[in-house]
Scaffold this motif. Structure first.
Motif, mmCIF file in Angstrom:
data_model
loop_
_atom_site.group_PDB
_atom_site.id
_atom_site.type_symbol
_atom_site.label_atom_id
_atom_site.label_comp_id
_atom_site.label_asym_id
_atom_site.label_seq_id
_atom_site.Cartn_x
_atom_site.Cartn_y
_atom_site.Cartn_z
ATOM 1 N N ASP A 166 -14.752 44.724 32.505
ATOM 2 C CA ASP A 166 -14.353 43.425 31.969
ATOM 3 C C ASP A 166 -13.660 43.552 30.621
ATOM 4 O O ASP A 166 -12.794 42.751 30.291
ATOM 5 C CB ASP A 166 -15.564 42.495 31.808
ATOM 6 N N GLY A 167 -14.025 44.549 29.837
ATOM 7 C CA GLY A 167 -13.465 44.701 28.501
ATOM 8 C C GLY A 167 -12.011 45.094 28.483
ATOM 9 O O GLY A 167 -11.373 45.072 27.440
ATOM 10 N N SER A 168 -11.442 45.459 29.624
ATOM 11 C CA SER A 168 -10.033 45.814 29.654
ATOM 12 C C SER A 168 -9.154 44.609 29.968
ATOM 13 O O SER A 168 -7.936 44.720 30.014
ATOM 14 C CB SER A 168 -9.788 46.945 30.655
ATOM 15 N N SER A 169 -9.753 43.461 30.190
ATOM 16 C CA SER A 169 -9.025 42.218 30.437
ATOM 17 C C SER A 169 -9.152 41.316 29.221
ATOM 18 O O SER A 169 -10.126 41.410 28.479
ATOM 19 C CB SER A 169 -9.632 41.477 31.636
ATOM 20 N N PRO A 170 -8.190 40.416 29.030
ATOM 21 C CA PRO A 170 -8.372 39.455 27.939
ATOM 22 C C PRO A 170 -9.506 38.504 28.303
ATOM 23 O O PRO A 170 -9.533 37.961 29.398
ATOM 24 C CB PRO A 170 -7.026 38.725 27.868
ATOM 25 N N GLY A 210 -13.260 38.325 34.276
ATOM 26 C CA GLY A 210 -14.472 38.934 33.753
ATOM 27 C C GLY A 210 -15.643 37.974 33.864
ATOM 28 O O GLY A 210 -15.481 36.764 33.727
ATOM 29 N N MET A 211 -16.813 38.519 34.119
ATOM 30 C CA MET A 211 -17.951 37.640 34.373
ATOM 31 C C MET A 211 -18.354 36.811 33.167
ATOM 32 O O MET A 211 -19.009 35.789 33.312
ATOM 33 C CB MET A 211 -19.133 38.435 34.908
ATOM 34 N N PHE A 212 -17.960 37.195 31.963
ATOM 35 C CA PHE A 212 -18.305 36.412 30.777
ATOM 36 C C PHE A 212 -17.145 35.540 30.311
ATOM 37 O O PHE A 212 -17.273 34.782 29.364
ATOM 38 C CB PHE A 212 -18.747 37.337 29.641
ATOM 39 N N SER A 213 -16.009 35.647 30.950
ATOM 40 C CA SER A 213 -14.833 34.895 30.550
ATOM 41 C C SER A 213 -14.845 33.521 31.221
ATOM 42 O O SER A 213 -15.219 33.390 32.396
ATOM 43 C CB SER A 213 -13.573 35.679 30.940
ATOM 44 N N LEU A 214 -14.442 32.498 30.494
ATOM 45 C CA LEU A 214 -14.582 31.118 30.951
ATOM 46 C C LEU A 214 -13.765 30.758 32.184
ATOM 47 O O LEU A 214 -14.076 29.789 32.866
ATOM 48 C CB LEU A 214 -14.199 30.155 29.821
ATOM 49 N N GLU A 215 -12.719 31.501 32.493
ATOM 50 C CA GLU A 215 -11.852 31.101 33.607
ATOM 51 C C GLU A 215 -12.426 31.432 34.981
ATOM 52 O O GLU A 215 -11.900 30.990 36.007
ATOM 53 C CB GLU A 215 -10.454 31.710 33.454
ATOM 54 N N GLY A 216 -13.495 32.200 35.057
ATOM 55 C CA GLY A 216 -14.068 32.629 36.325
ATOM 56 C C GLY A 216 -14.220 31.535 37.376
ATOM 57 O O GLY A 216 -13.753 31.688 38.506
ATOM 58 N N PRO A 217 -14.864 30.416 37.054
ATOM 59 C CA PRO A 217 -15.054 29.357 38.056
ATOM 60 C C PRO A 217 -13.755 28.682 38.513
ATOM 61 O O PRO A 217 -13.757 27.974 39.512
ATOM 62 C CB PRO A 217 -15.954 28.343 37.331
ATOM 63 N N GLU A 218 -12.664 28.905 37.808
ATOM 64 C CA GLU A 218 -11.394 28.268 38.160
ATOM 65 C C GLU A 218 -10.653 29.002 39.274
ATOM 66 O O GLU A 218 -9.615 28.536 39.738
ATOM 67 C CB GLU A 218 -10.485 28.198 36.921
ATOM 68 N N LYS A 223 -9.141 31.753 38.880
ATOM 69 C CA LYS A 223 -8.012 32.404 38.206
ATOM 70 C C LYS A 223 -8.574 33.426 37.234
ATOM 71 O O LYS A 223 -9.741 33.393 36.876
ATOM 72 C CB LYS A 223 -7.191 31.378 37.418
ATOM 73 N N ARG A 224 -7.690 34.323 36.797
ATOM 74 C CA ARG A 224 -8.093 35.259 35.755
ATOM 75 C C ARG A 224 -6.916 35.521 34.841
ATOM 76 O O ARG A 224 -5.753 35.454 35.252
ATOM 77 C CB ARG A 224 -8.619 36.567 36.348
ATOM 78 N N PHE A 225 -7.223 35.772 33.589
ATOM 79 C CA PHE A 225 -6.186 36.155 32.640
ATOM 80 C C PHE A 225 -5.871 37.630 32.839
ATOM 81 O O PHE A 225 -6.757 38.426 33.169
ATOM 82 C CB PHE A 225 -6.644 35.888 31.199
ATOM 83 N N LEU A 226 -4.624 37.978 32.643
ATOM 84 C CA LEU A 226 -4.144 39.336 32.849
ATOM 85 C C LEU A 226 -3.205 39.689 31.704
ATOM 86 O O LEU A 226 -2.365 38.866 31.316
ATOM 87 C CB LEU A 226 -3.391 39.401 34.181
ATOM 88 N N THR A 227 -3.345 40.876 31.155
ATOM 89 C CA THR A 227 -2.466 41.325 30.080
ATOM 90 C C THR A 227 -1.347 42.180 30.658
ATOM 91 O O THR A 227 -1.592 43.149 31.366
ATOM 92 C CB THR A 227 -3.242 42.153 29.036
#
Length: 114
Positions: free
Chosen positions: A35-39, A89-97, A99-103
């Motif tokens: 997870d730490g490799s994703s924003p 990432g499991m701690f990132s807020l977008e999970g339930p949407e 979608k995921r953020f990607l760098t």
């Protein structure tokens, strides 16, 4: 010099959606594995930044931090934060949407470095 971090329209739309639900947000890009490799997106203040973090800029008006070690690897590039379908990432807020953020990144031109 060009902005060090920018966001695609898809990412900005997801930021607005998350902000409507959670209020002000913050982002952190670390150099860890998994997870730490994703924003990672958090409610503002939910992630404690420290002396080993740098404020890289803002996306969607929200602060974007990066670890100093990771910045050393990417200081010659512009980070482009995108949003794509999938689980973040499991701690990132977008999970339930759904979608995921990607760098993504691109190397600065010589003119942009000045």
């Amino acid at each position: 010099m060009a902005e060090k971090v920018v966001a695609t329209e898809e990412a900005l739309e997801l930021i607005r959606t998350l902000q409507d639900v959670h209020g002000d947000l913050m982002f952190h890009q670390s150099g860890g594995c998994c997870d730490g490799s994703s924003p990672m997106c958090y409610q503002k203040g939910e992630f404690r930044v420290g002396d080993s973090d740098l404020l890289l800029g803002e996306i969607g008006g929200m602060p974007f931090y990066i670890s100093k070690d990771q910045y050393e690897y990417w200081k010659h590039t512009q980070l482009i934060i995108d949003a794509v379908d999938g689980r973040g990432g499991m701690f990132s807020l977008e999970g339930p949407e759904g979608k995921r953020f990607l760098t993504r990144s691109r190397v600065f031109t010589e003119q942009e470095k000045e």
